[in-house]
Write a protein that holds these residues in place. Structure first.
Motif, PDB file in Angstrom:
ATOM      1  N   THR A   1      -2.790   6.285 -10.479  1.00 44.72           N
ATOM      2  CA  THR A   1      -2.608   5.267 -11.509  1.00 44.72           C
ATOM      3  C   THR A   1      -1.231   4.628 -11.378  1.00 44.72           C
ATOM      4  O   THR A   1      -0.345   5.154 -10.718  1.00 44.72           O
ATOM      5  N   THR A   2      -1.077   3.485 -12.017  1.00 43.77           N
ATOM      6  CA  THR A   2       0.202   2.771 -11.981  1.00 43.77           C
ATOM      7  C   THR A   2       1.228   3.404 -12.913  1.00 43.77           C
ATOM      8  O   THR A   2       2.414   3.114 -12.804  1.00 43.77           O
ATOM      9  N   GLY A   3       0.749   4.220 -13.855  1.00 42.75           N
ATOM     10  CA  GLY A   3       1.633   4.773 -14.867  1.00 42.75           C
ATOM     11  C   GLY A   3       1.802   3.867 -16.063  1.00 42.75           C
ATOM     12  O   GLY A   3       2.428   4.238 -17.053  1.00 42.75           O
ATOM     13  N   LYS A   4       1.235   2.658 -16.008  1.00 43.25           N
ATOM     14  CA  LYS A   4       1.322   1.746 -17.143  1.00 43.25           C
ATOM     15  C   LYS A   4       0.429   2.229 -18.278  1.00 43.25           C
ATOM     16  O   LYS A   4      -0.685   2.676 -18.059  1.00 43.25           O
ATOM     17  N   ARG A   5       0.949   2.111 -19.502  1.00 41.77           N
ATOM     18  CA  ARG A   5       0.217   2.516 -20.693  1.00 41.77           C
ATOM     19  C   ARG A   5      -0.509   1.302 -21.273  1.00 41.77           C
ATOM     20  O   ARG A   5       0.117   0.302 -21.614  1.00 41.77           O
ATOM     21  N   ALA A   6      -1.831   1.425 -21.360  1.00 40.96           N
ATOM     22  CA  ALA A   6      -2.651   0.286 -21.751  1.00 40.96           C
ATOM     23  C   ALA A   6      -3.353   0.530 -23.073  1.00 40.96           C
ATOM     24  O   ALA A   6      -3.792   1.646 -23.370  1.00 40.96           O
TER      25      ALA A   6
ATOM     26  N   ALA B   1      -9.378   3.231 -14.416  1.00 37.37           N
ATOM     27  CA  ALA B   1      -9.311   3.656 -13.020  1.00 37.37           C
ATOM     28  C   ALA B   1      -7.894   3.570 -12.452  1.00 37.37           C
ATOM     29  O   ALA B   1      -7.566   4.273 -11.491  1.00 37.37           O
ATOM     30  N   THR B   2      -7.053   2.732 -13.052  1.00 38.70           N
ATOM     31  CA  THR B   2      -5.720   2.522 -12.482  1.00 38.70           C
ATOM     32  C   THR B   2      -4.578   2.645 -13.490  1.00 38.70           C
ATOM     33  O   THR B   2      -3.406   2.638 -13.097  1.00 38.70           O
ATOM     34  N   HIS B   3      -4.895   2.735 -14.776  1.00 42.29           N
ATOM     35  CA  HIS B   3      -3.876   2.793 -15.816  1.00 42.29           C
ATOM     36  C   HIS B   3      -4.158   3.937 -16.785  1.00 42.29           C
ATOM     37  O   HIS B   3      -5.262   4.493 -16.801  1.00 42.29           O
ATOM     38  N   ASP B   4      -3.177   4.230 -17.597  1.00 40.72           N
ATOM     39  CA  ASP B   4      -3.325   5.250 -18.626  1.00 40.72           C
ATOM     40  C   ASP B   4      -3.733   4.567 -19.932  1.00 40.72           C
ATOM     41  O   ASP B   4      -2.907   3.935 -20.595  1.00 40.72           O
ATOM     42  N   VAL B   5      -5.025   4.675 -20.284  1.00 39.34           N
ATOM     43  CA  VAL B   5      -5.511   4.044 -21.523  1.00 39.34           C
ATOM     44  C   VAL B   5      -5.187   4.970 -22.687  1.00 39.34           C
ATOM     45  O   VAL B   5      -5.735   6.065 -22.806  1.00 39.34           O
ATOM     46  N   VAL B   6      -4.293   4.525 -23.569  1.00 45.81           N
ATOM     47  CA  VAL B   6      -3.787   5.396 -24.635  1.00 45.81           C
ATOM     48  C   VAL B   6      -4.218   4.964 -26.024  1.00 45.81           C
ATOM     49  O   VAL B   6      -3.968   5.684 -26.991  1.00 45.81           O
ATOM     50  N   LEU B   7      -4.885   3.798 -26.135  1.00 46.17           N
ATOM     51  CA  LEU B   7      -5.174   3.294 -27.471  1.00 46.17           C
ATOM     52  C   LEU B   7      -6.310   2.274 -27.429  1.00 46.17           C
ATOM     53  O   LEU B   7      -6.406   1.463 -26.510  1.00 46.17           O
ATOM     54  N   LEU B   8      -7.166   2.349 -28.462  1.00 53.19           N
ATOM     55  CA  LEU B   8      -8.167   1.314 -28.731  1.00 53.19           C
ATOM     56  C   LEU B   8      -7.737   0.596 -30.005  1.00 53.19           C
ATOM     57  O   LEU B   8      -7.456   1.245 -31.021  1.00 53.19           O
ATOM     58  N   VAL B   9      -7.715  -0.736 -29.959  1.00 52.91           N
ATOM     59  CA  VAL B   9      -7.250  -1.532 -31.100  1.00 52.91           C
ATOM     60  C   VAL B   9      -8.353  -2.491 -31.535  1.00 52.91           C
ATOM     61  O   VAL B   9      -8.832  -3.288 -30.732  1.00 52.91           O
TER      62      VAL B   9
END
Length: 233
Positions: A3-8, A27-35
């Protein structure tokens, strides 16, 4: 998986497009929140039940927040920008992801995020056949929850065939494709809306079951849910 390490964060309604955008982002980012963005003091959406959204978030094991938009003396855009800046700081976000495919409200989300946070729309301008093929390939179970009778040619009987049906390859062939000249196959002009009941790569062995009925209100027909629950597949 690298992953890129970006928090999405995902701008999330529980429908097919934002859920597919989430799967692609994960697949490539850290999904940390649904808004979920909604108007002040609202209870739910006709097309997108908040009860179901909460169960989807639970199944995917991702935190979900409801962000109410609307403050006296501020424009809709100003309220969005203020709230986006707040959640960016609170959750240390790098990226806001939408399932947008078409230009919605004069590129509203582009203007709402400009200078605040990077915006990603991974399925932007996707061919509708490719969109549906991708959803079916990844075994998305899709319930059509709402339809515009007006945008389905003022045909209430056709709307009844949509609302409460599963969006499957069979439904596509038998009901949706015959309307292709006047109806966007993805419902992108507001003809219909969906909720995702399960998708194997995201729902951790869970799916949503429900009881409900069709309701007609003005030009819309939608599912009124008597009960919803999360069960093991």
């Amino acid at each position: 998986m690298t992953t890129t390490g970006k928090r999405a964060a995902i701008s999330f309604t529980g429908g097919k497009d934002c859920t597919l955008a989430m799967a692609m982002t994960k697949a490539t980012h850290d999904v940390v929140l649904l808004v979920t963005f909604g108007p002040k003091n609202f209870k739910s959406f006709k097309a997108h039940s908040l009860e179901i959204i909460e169960l989807q978030a639970k199944a995917m094991a991702v935190p979900h927040i409801l962000v109410e938009i609307g403050e006296e003396g501020k424009t809709h855009l100003e309220c969005y920008r203020e709230k986006i800046a707040e959640i960016k700081e609170q959750y240390n976000l790098d990226l806001l992801v939408t399932g947008d495919i078409l230009n919605v409200c004069d590129n509203f989300m582009t203007r709402a995020t400009q200078g605040i946070i990077e915006l990603s729309s991974p399925i932007w301008a996707i061919d509708r056949h490719k969109l549906l093929d991708t959803l079916f390939e990844h075994k998305f179970e899709l319930l059509i929850t709402c339809a515009s009778i007006k945008k389905l040619g003022d045909d209430e009987e056709l709307a009844r065939k949509f609302v409460g049906s599963k969006l499957t390859p069979e439904f596509l062939a038998e009901t949706l494709q015959p309307q292709e000249k006047t109806v966007d196959l993805g419902g992108e002009l507001g003809e219909f809306h969906t909720m995702v009941l399960t998708v194997p790569e995201l729902y951790n062995g869970k799916r949503i079951e429900y009881e409900g009925r069709q309701i007609v209100e003005g030009e819309y027909m939608y599912m009124d849910f008597d009960s919803v629950r999360l069960v093991d597949v």
